[in-house]
Design a protein around this motif. Sequence first.
Motif, mmCIF file in Angstrom:
data_model
loop_
_atom_site.group_PDB
_atom_site.id
_atom_site.type_symbol
_atom_site.label_atom_id
_atom_site.label_comp_id
_atom_site.label_asym_id
_atom_site.label_seq_id
_atom_site.Cartn_x
_atom_site.Cartn_y
_atom_site.Cartn_z
ATOM 1 N N THR A 94 0.358 -4.071 0.573
ATOM 2 C CA THR A 94 -1.405 -4.003 0.125
ATOM 3 C C THR A 94 -1.560 -5.454 -1.063
ATOM 4 O O THR A 94 -2.849 -5.182 -1.103
ATOM 5 C CB THR A 94 -2.088 -3.052 -0.313
ATOM 6 N N GLY A 121 -3.476 3.902 2.752
ATOM 7 C CA GLY A 121 -3.364 2.937 1.793
ATOM 8 C C GLY A 121 -2.569 2.817 0.715
ATOM 9 O O GLY A 121 -2.822 2.114 -0.434
ATOM 10 N N ASN A 145 -7.283 -2.304 -4.951
ATOM 11 C CA ASN A 145 -6.992 -2.660 -4.357
ATOM 12 C C ASN A 145 -8.163 -3.747 -3.578
ATOM 13 O O ASN A 145 -8.960 -3.492 -3.894
ATOM 14 C CB ASN A 145 -6.910 -2.948 -2.533
ATOM 15 N N VAL A 322 -3.907 -6.347 4.363
ATOM 16 C CA VAL A 322 -3.845 -4.942 3.391
ATOM 17 C C VAL A 322 -4.124 -3.993 5.006
ATOM 18 O O VAL A 322 -3.619 -2.774 5.038
ATOM 19 C CB VAL A 322 -5.149 -5.072 2.463
#
Length: 366
Positions: A94, A121, A145, A322
């Motif tokens: 990611t 994630g 992120n 992602v």
Amino acid sequence: MIYLDYQATTPLAPEVVATMQPWIGDKFANPHSPYTAGREAAAAISVARERVEVATGLDGGHVAFTGSATEAINWAIRGTLEDNPRRKIVTIATEHAAVLDTANWWGRHHDVTILPVDSNGMVDLDTVAEAVDDQTALVAAMLVNNEIGVIQPIAAIARIAHEHGALMVCDAVQGLGRVAIPEGPDMVAMSAHKIHGPKAIGALWMKHGKEPRPLIHGGGQEEGLRSGTLSPALCVGFGTAARLATERFAQDAQHVADLWSAAINHLDDGWIINGSEEDRYKGNLNIRREGLDSARLLADLRGIAISLGSACASGSGRPSHVLRALGLGDAEARASIRIGYGRYTERDELLESVSQINQAARAQGV
């Protein structure tokens, strides 16, 4: 326009505009020149550097200015790997394209391990420990992120890297001024325009003794490590933005937390949050709705600036890497939008935007 794309860029702080102005006009001297005007510019850059160093909250290192965070990341990765007897890099699926594309460039001839994340994630630390070995030169991990806002366990990842004698670089572009940067990384990449500073300037924080080899060669103006004439205006702007981020850290964090609560409570049923809700910077609200055509929704909301994901990849037509890494299919990824807010976002304008987003989604029959 209601601006809700703070992950792409942030509005310039008025204080930043004011402090940059003299350096755009009368104070035009080259900061590397020996006469008075040059020394004055150099002194202003020195103050700015110190302010960015303070904003990191890290000890035992120093900052070099770069032309962008992308340059800082490239420098950290390529400069660490060049002539290194270890040939392996470990990173996460990611990461920003600046990390993944540079890692893939290295992987044309050497070893690259790209680790998966779970449905929230988050990378699994056992997976990191299995991947990092005595041939690993560098581990690269993002703090916050840019698409889904999740916060990776940077300190723990750095410990694993160091146990095997590897270095660790952290992309803190979305983290600086928003969350605390943990101790542990050997290098930290940053960008001014994500903290209400100017575009076209970034920085690389480096532990003393862990500096990467130069990526740009020439006059060696910056710390003897990065060549090119510095812009006093951009450096001063970054420094002022960093000072404000330090002074307003708690205030900005509380404001963002309040906006998060207001926004999610105003969303219709049926919206799903992408990424962890707990391990997250809450100025990033990435949501999806089954059957939604997110591109059509954006077209129907021309008075609101929101996005489908990373500004760097907008217009590519490809689903977000992602969101795909979270296990979402193409349809789910294309049914997602990102709402980003921060210091200058008013609660009423955010709630008005959420109301319009709900209405536009309902108009699609989803």
